[in-house]
Design a protein around this motif. Structure first.
Motif, PDB file in Angstrom:
ATOM      1  N   MET A   1      24.983  90.224   3.992  1.00 29.31           N
ATOM      2  CA  MET A   1      26.110  89.360   4.292  1.00 29.31           C
ATOM      3  C   MET A   1      25.618  87.923   4.342  1.00 29.31           C
ATOM      4  SD  MET A   1      28.580  89.694   7.582  1.00 29.31           S
ATOM      5  CE  MET A   1      29.875  88.547   7.900  1.00 29.31           C
ATOM      6  N   GLU A   2      26.283  87.034   3.622  1.00 26.82           N
ATOM      7  CA  GLU A   2      25.911  85.618   3.645  1.00 26.82           C
ATOM      8  C   GLU A   2      26.220  85.013   5.012  1.00 26.82           C
ATOM      9  OE1 GLU A   2      27.419  83.271   0.388  1.00 26.82           O
ATOM     10  OE2 GLU A   2      27.375  85.025  -0.932  1.00 26.82           O
ATOM     11  N   GLN A   3      25.421  84.050   5.419  1.00 22.87           N
ATOM     12  CA  GLN A   3      25.574  83.409   6.721  1.00 22.87           C
ATOM     13  C   GLN A   3      26.596  82.275   6.632  1.00 22.87           C
ATOM     14  OE1 GLN A   3      21.935  83.043   8.976  1.00 22.87           O
ATOM     15  NE2 GLN A   3      22.581  81.040   9.732  1.00 22.87           N
ATOM     16  N   ARG A   4      27.883  82.659   6.659  1.00 21.84           N
ATOM     17  CA  ARG A   4      28.967  81.685   6.616  1.00 21.84           C
ATOM     18  C   ARG A   4      30.246  82.343   7.091  1.00 21.84           C
ATOM     19  NH1 ARG A   4      32.071  83.054   2.240  1.00 21.84           N
ATOM     20  NH2 ARG A   4      30.943  84.152   0.617  1.00 21.84           N
ATOM     21  N   ILE A   5      31.218  81.515   7.465  1.00 18.06           N
ATOM     22  CA  ILE A   5      32.548  81.985   7.848  1.00 18.06           C
ATOM     23  C   ILE A   5      33.540  81.346   6.895  1.00 18.06           C
ATOM     24  CG2 ILE A   5      34.311  81.958   9.662  1.00 18.06           C
ATOM     25  CD1 ILE A   5      31.975  81.916  11.693  1.00 18.06           C
ATOM     26  N   SER A   6      34.443  82.150   6.347  1.00 21.80           N
ATOM     27  CA  SER A   6      35.431  81.645   5.400  1.00 21.80           C
ATOM     28  C   SER A   6      36.754  81.323   6.083  1.00 21.80           C
ATOM     29  CB  SER A   6      35.685  82.675   4.303  1.00 21.80           C
ATOM     30  OG  SER A   6      34.472  82.999   3.653  1.00 21.80           O
ATOM     31  N   LEU A   7      37.229  82.252   6.922  1.00 20.05           N
ATOM     32  CA  LEU A   7      38.514  82.108   7.592  1.00 20.05           C
ATOM     33  C   LEU A   7      38.374  82.464   9.063  1.00 20.05           C
ATOM     34  CD1 LEU A   7      40.665  84.214   5.095  1.00 20.05           C
ATOM     35  CD2 LEU A   7      40.620  81.738   5.188  1.00 20.05           C
ATOM     36  N   ILE A   8      39.111  81.780   9.894  1.00 19.93           N
ATOM     37  CA  ILE A   8      39.305  82.173  11.289  1.00 19.93           C
ATOM     38  C   ILE A   8      40.799  82.394  11.432  1.00 19.93           C
ATOM     39  CG2 ILE A   8      39.219  81.460  13.701  1.00 19.93           C
ATOM     40  CD1 ILE A   8      36.733  79.784  12.951  1.00 19.93           C
ATOM     41  N   THR A   9      41.195  83.614  11.767  1.00 19.31           N
ATOM     42  CA  THR A   9      42.609  83.943  11.895  1.00 19.31           C
ATOM     43  C   THR A   9      42.955  84.096  13.362  1.00 19.31           C
ATOM     44  OG1 THR A   9      42.570  85.082   9.765  1.00 19.31           O
ATOM     45  CG2 THR A   9      44.418  85.565  11.235  1.00 19.31           C
ATOM     46  N   LEU A  10      43.962  83.347  13.798  1.00 18.16           N
ATOM     47  CA  LEU A  10      44.455  83.453  15.161  1.00 18.16           C
ATOM     48  C   LEU A  10      45.741  84.271  15.152  1.00 18.16           C
ATOM     49  CD1 LEU A  10      44.025  79.754  16.384  1.00 18.16           C
ATOM     50  CD2 LEU A  10      42.408  81.659  16.580  1.00 18.16           C
ATOM     51  N   GLY A  11      45.746  85.363  15.887  1.00 13.97           N
ATOM     52  CA  GLY A  11      46.963  86.151  16.047  1.00 13.97           C
ATOM     53  C   GLY A  11      47.864  85.433  17.041  1.00 13.97           C
ATOM     54  N   VAL A  12      49.075  85.117  16.619  1.00 16.73           N
ATOM     55  CA  VAL A  12      49.987  84.330  17.454  1.00 16.73           C
ATOM     56  C   VAL A  12      51.300  85.080  17.659  1.00 16.73           C
ATOM     57  CG1 VAL A  12      48.929  82.152  16.728  1.00 16.73           C
ATOM     58  CG2 VAL A  12      50.908  83.020  15.478  1.00 16.73           C
ATOM     59  N   ALA A  13      51.940  84.827  18.792  1.00 19.77           N
ATOM     60  CA  ALA A  13      53.211  85.482  19.102  1.00 19.77           C
ATOM     61  C   ALA A  13      54.346  84.930  18.259  1.00 19.77           C
ATOM     62  CB  ALA A  13      53.528  85.317  20.594  1.00 19.77           C
ATOM     63  N   ASP A  14      54.287  83.646  17.950  1.00 16.28           N
ATOM     64  CA  ASP A  14      55.370  82.983  17.220  1.00 16.28           C
ATOM     65  C   ASP A  14      54.734  82.006  16.233  1.00 16.28           C
ATOM     66  OD1 ASP A  14      57.346  81.078  16.446  1.00 16.28           O
ATOM     67  OD2 ASP A  14      58.468  81.423  18.296  1.00 16.28           O
ATOM     68  N   VAL A  15      54.753  82.340  14.950  1.00 16.41           N
ATOM     69  CA  VAL A  15      54.092  81.526  13.927  1.00 16.41           C
ATOM     70  C   VAL A  15      54.668  80.114  13.887  1.00 16.41           C
ATOM     71  CG1 VAL A  15      53.622  81.279  11.452  1.00 16.41           C
ATOM     72  CG2 VAL A  15      53.364  83.517  12.542  1.00 16.41           C
ATOM     73  N   ALA A  16      55.985  79.980  13.972  1.00 13.81           N
ATOM     74  CA  ALA A  16      56.603  78.648  13.921  1.00 13.81           C
ATOM     75  C   ALA A  16      56.146  77.784  15.098  1.00 13.81           C
ATOM     76  CB  ALA A  16      58.123  78.766  13.909  1.00 13.81           C
ATOM     77  N   ARG A  17      56.092  78.373  16.293  1.00 11.28           N
ATOM     78  CA  ARG A  17      55.622  77.633  17.469  1.00 11.28           C
ATOM     79  C   ARG A  17      54.168  77.218  17.297  1.00 11.28           C
ATOM     80  NH1 ARG A  17      54.703  80.754  23.016  1.00 11.28           N
ATOM     81  NH2 ARG A  17      52.960  81.460  21.754  1.00 11.28           N
ATOM     82  N   ALA A  18      53.330  78.129  16.829  1.00  8.92           N
ATOM     83  CA  ALA A  18      51.912  77.820  16.640  1.00  8.92           C
ATOM     84  C   ALA A  18      51.737  76.725  15.594  1.00  8.92           C
ATOM     85  CB  ALA A  18      51.149  79.083  16.239  1.00  8.92           C
ATOM     86  N   LYS A  19      52.499  76.821  14.495  1.00  3.84           N
ATOM     87  CA  LYS A  19      52.414  75.806  13.443  1.00  3.84           C
ATOM     88  C   LYS A  19      52.815  74.443  13.998  1.00  3.84           C
ATOM     89  CE  LYS A  19      54.193  74.555   8.888  1.00  3.84           C
ATOM     90  NZ  LYS A  19      55.241  74.808   7.899  1.00  3.84           N
ATOM     91  N   ALA A  20      53.882  74.393  14.777  1.00  3.61           N
ATOM     92  CA  ALA A  20      54.340  73.128  15.366  1.00  3.61           C
ATOM     93  C   ALA A  20      53.287  72.550  16.310  1.00  3.61           C
ATOM     94  CB  ALA A  20      55.659  73.342  16.102  1.00  3.61           C
ATOM     95  N   PHE A  21      52.634  73.410  17.095  1.00  4.19           N
ATOM     96  CA  PHE A  21      51.577  72.951  18.005  1.00  4.19           C
ATOM     97  C   PHE A  21      50.443  72.291  17.224  1.00  4.19           C
ATOM     98  CE2 PHE A  21      47.440  73.713  19.975  1.00  4.19           C
ATOM     99  CZ  PHE A  21      47.596  73.026  21.169  1.00  4.19           C
ATOM    100  N   TYR A  22      49.940  72.976  16.210  1.00  2.35           N
ATOM    101  CA  TYR A  22      48.811  72.428  15.447  1.00  2.35           C
ATOM    102  C   TYR A  22      49.216  71.197  14.640  1.00  2.35           C
ATOM    103  CZ  TYR A  22      45.784  76.000  17.204  1.00  2.35           C
ATOM    104  OH  TYR A  22      45.043  76.766  18.067  1.00  2.35           O
ATOM    105  N   GLU A  23      50.460  71.127  14.208  1.00  5.14           N
ATOM    106  CA  GLU A  23      50.934  69.911  13.534  1.00  5.14           C
ATOM    107  C   GLU A  23      50.931  68.724  14.491  1.00  5.14           C
ATOM    108  OE1 GLU A  23      54.698  71.072  11.813  1.00  5.14           O
ATOM    109  OE2 GLU A  23      53.715  71.715   9.953  1.00  5.14           O
ATOM    110  N   GLN A  24      51.237  68.963  15.771  1.00 10.75           N
ATOM    111  CA  GLN A  24      51.194  67.884  16.759  1.00 10.75           C
ATOM    112  C   GLN A  24      49.769  67.393  17.007  1.00 10.75           C
ATOM    113  OE1 GLN A  24      53.937  68.187  20.213  1.00 10.75           O
ATOM    114  NE2 GLN A  24      54.574  70.101  19.212  1.00 10.75           N
ATOM    115  N   LEU A  25      48.789  68.229  16.679  1.00  9.18           N
ATOM    116  CA  LEU A  25      47.386  67.797  16.762  1.00  9.18           C
ATOM    117  C   LEU A  25      46.961  67.044  15.506  1.00  9.18           C
ATOM    118  CD1 LEU A  25      45.580  70.914  18.283  1.00  9.18           C
ATOM    119  CD2 LEU A  25      46.573  68.952  19.472  1.00  9.18           C
TER     120      LEU A  25
END
Length: 145
Positions: A1-25
């Motif tokens: 296995m190569e020593q790298r990370i491609s994706l980090i996936t966060l399981g969220v209760a509400d995708v729209a809410r999570a997207k809005a939060f990260y957009e505010q950042l």
């Protein structure tokens, strides 16, 4: 296995809410079939329904939030940037779990939880310099002894 990370996936209760939060950042992503992909340097942060993520991994999810033994971290270029990022996250709906303070390693850091409880450490570490593009290279600790 190569020593790298491609994706980090966060399981969220509400995708729209999570997207809005990260957009505010200030983070911008693309939504495809109810999944948000955000380019974050050399990897991608993915926001996906928690139920769908659990099903994809073939695990039972009791639906409880809380500390899962993992944090995400972002190193910044100054103590002032630590305070600014944490203030922006708080305004966007994050909960500060540890106010920024001086650290045992001579840096400055604090923690917040996003609306789904995912922990973020925001840190300034004088021993971890950042490249112009924000990437971090772990120092050679063996050369320090």
């Amino acid at each position: 296995m190569e020593q790298r990370i491609s994706l980090i996936t966060l399981g969220v209760a509400d995708v729209a809410r999570a997207k809005a939060f990260y957009e505010q950042l200030g983070w911008r992503g693309q939504e495809v079939e109810g999944t948000v992909f955000i380019q974050a340097g050399g990897l991608a942060l993915v926001l996906w329904g928690r139920d769908k993520l659990a099903a994809d991994a073939n695990i039972d999810d009791p639906g409880t939030d809380g500390f899962g033994g993992m944090t995400l971290a972002q190193n910044v270029r100054s103590q002032a940037q630590v305070d600014k990022v944490i203030a922006t996250a708080t305004k966007a709906g994050a909960t500060v779990t540890k106010p920024a303070e001086e650290t045992f390693y001579g840096g400055y850091a604090g923690y917040f939880a996003d609306p789904d409880g995912h922990l973020w450490e925001i840190a300034w570490n004088p021993g971890f310099t950042l490249a112009e593009d924000g990437s971090l290279t772990v120092p050679d600790f063996s050369a320090m002894n």
